[in-house]
Design a protein around this motif. Sequence first.
Motif, mmCIF file in Angstrom:
data_model
loop_
_atom_site.group_PDB
_atom_site.id
_atom_site.type_symbol
_atom_site.label_atom_id
_atom_site.label_comp_id
_atom_site.label_asym_id
_atom_site.label_seq_id
_atom_site.Cartn_x
_atom_site.Cartn_y
_atom_site.Cartn_z
ATOM 1 N N UNK A 82 0.870 -1.188 0.000
ATOM 2 C CA UNK A 82 0.000 0.000 0.000
ATOM 3 C C UNK A 82 0.903 1.233 0.000
ATOM 4 N N UNK A 83 0.512 2.227 -0.774
ATOM 5 C CA UNK A 83 1.265 3.477 -0.854
ATOM 6 C C UNK A 83 0.376 4.623 -0.403
ATOM 7 N N UNK A 84 0.903 5.424 0.528
ATOM 8 C CA UNK A 84 0.161 6.523 1.134
ATOM 9 C C UNK A 84 0.692 7.855 0.614
ATOM 10 N N UNK A 85 0.063 8.938 1.067
ATOM 11 C CA UNK A 85 0.463 10.279 0.629
ATOM 12 C C UNK A 85 1.945 10.514 0.861
ATOM 13 N N UNK A 86 2.625 11.040 -0.146
ATOM 14 C CA UNK A 86 4.044 11.320 -0.063
ATOM 15 C C UNK A 86 4.930 10.206 -0.575
ATOM 16 N N UNK A 87 4.332 9.073 -0.977
ATOM 17 C CA UNK A 87 5.131 7.923 -1.407
ATOM 18 C C UNK A 87 5.077 7.749 -2.926
ATOM 19 N N UNK A 88 6.168 7.226 -3.472
ATOM 20 C CA UNK A 88 6.330 7.041 -4.912
ATOM 21 C C UNK A 88 6.190 5.563 -5.257
ATOM 22 N N UNK A 89 5.562 5.267 -6.390
ATOM 23 C CA UNK A 89 5.458 3.882 -6.843
ATOM 24 C C UNK A 89 5.519 3.842 -8.371
ATOM 25 N N UNK A 90 5.754 2.657 -8.888
ATOM 26 C CA UNK A 90 5.743 2.472 -10.336
ATOM 27 C C UNK A 90 7.091 2.606 -11.009
ATOM 28 N N UNK A 91 8.178 2.838 -10.238
ATOM 29 C CA UNK A 91 9.520 2.848 -10.828
ATOM 30 C C UNK A 91 9.979 1.401 -10.934
ATOM 31 N N UNK A 92 10.253 0.946 -12.133
ATOM 32 C CA UNK A 92 10.568 -0.459 -12.367
ATOM 33 C C UNK A 92 12.010 -0.637 -12.811
ATOM 34 N N UNK A 93 12.610 -1.803 -12.523
ATOM 35 C CA UNK A 93 13.970 -2.068 -13.008
ATOM 36 C C UNK A 93 14.010 -2.385 -14.500
ATOM 37 N N UNK A 94 12.870 -2.829 -15.045
ATOM 38 C CA UNK A 94 12.791 -3.162 -16.464
ATOM 39 C C UNK A 94 11.841 -2.244 -17.210
ATOM 40 N N UNK A 95 11.414 -2.696 -18.372
ATOM 41 C CA UNK A 95 10.568 -1.877 -19.245
ATOM 42 C C UNK A 95 9.082 -2.013 -18.947
ATOM 43 N N UNK A 96 8.689 -3.041 -18.193
ATOM 44 C CA UNK A 96 7.266 -3.305 -17.944
ATOM 45 C C UNK A 96 6.976 -3.341 -16.448
ATOM 46 N N UNK A 97 5.718 -3.072 -16.096
ATOM 47 C CA UNK A 97 5.286 -3.156 -14.699
ATOM 48 C C UNK A 97 5.146 -4.622 -14.302
ATOM 49 N N UNK A 98 5.734 -4.982 -13.181
ATOM 50 C CA UNK A 98 5.682 -6.364 -12.691
ATOM 51 C C UNK A 98 4.382 -6.671 -11.968
ATOM 52 N N UNK A 99 3.695 -5.617 -11.485
ATOM 53 C CA UNK A 99 2.443 -5.770 -10.750
ATOM 54 C C UNK A 99 1.427 -4.783 -11.317
ATOM 55 N N UNK A 100 0.175 -4.988 -10.947
ATOM 56 C CA UNK A 100 -0.862 -4.006 -11.263
ATOM 57 C C UNK A 100 -0.941 -2.996 -10.121
ATOM 58 N N UNK A 101 -1.423 -1.802 -10.415
ATOM 59 C CA UNK A 101 -1.650 -0.782 -9.389
ATOM 60 C C UNK A 101 -3.081 -0.287 -9.501
ATOM 61 N N UNK A 102 -3.741 -0.164 -8.348
ATOM 62 C CA UNK A 102 -5.138 0.260 -8.290
ATOM 63 C C UNK A 102 -5.328 1.258 -7.158
#
Length: 229
Positions: A82-102
């Motif tokens: 879970x990501x809350x206010x002030x947190x960053x997500x979606x930076x990946x080591x490769x070219x594609x997202x490994x998980x879904x985000x909702x």
Amino acid sequence: MSTLSAPSFSPSSALLAAQFLQDDRQSFWDQQPGLAGTLISVAQDQGIYSEGDQATLFYKVVSGVVRTCKFLGDGRRQVDAFYLAGEVFGIEPGEAHRLAAEAAADCTLVAYRRRSLDSLSDGNEAVARHLFQFALQNAARAQDHALLLGHRSALEKLACFLLHWASRSTQQATVTLAVSRQDIADFLGLTIETVSRTLSKLEKDGVIKMPAARRVDLRNLGALRALTI
């Protein structure tokens, strides 16, 4: 579930990233020119990106809660974080997202182009170091989650979850659960019935009090911490 279309990065909608970087790296990111994003709103349960999508964007949470998850072949969902206010997500080591985000709740996000970050990090040792720290933090979080799933009882899992959630809030004796019990169950590898039954036991034992469905008062922090040892 619908997923967001790509946001527009027109000059009128661009926002300096530093305006929304509210964590302990704010002073660092304030000094980075050229990193701009677009403010977007996401309704509860709307998809932000799907597993396998091209990771051309990454995001900062301004308000609300985002969950990252994986959908298994049998239809089950495993919530990874879970990501809350002030947190960053979606930076990946490769070219594609490994998980879904909702969106676990109604959210306001800032979307940034990944290529802007790649350009900043190219030849910039300070940016590269911060990205490396980000990767290490994500690896540590994933390891902690794996240990939580594999080696604890339902009572221990829920105690860990409540203490961790409290550590990320401004009032550590009161937890406002901005996510559903189904989200909690899918994060802890439990059923929703087990989550509800375990919360009831903690309340009966005087460890917590639940004056509202999504508010948990931590009445005995010592007892709660003892469950996690």
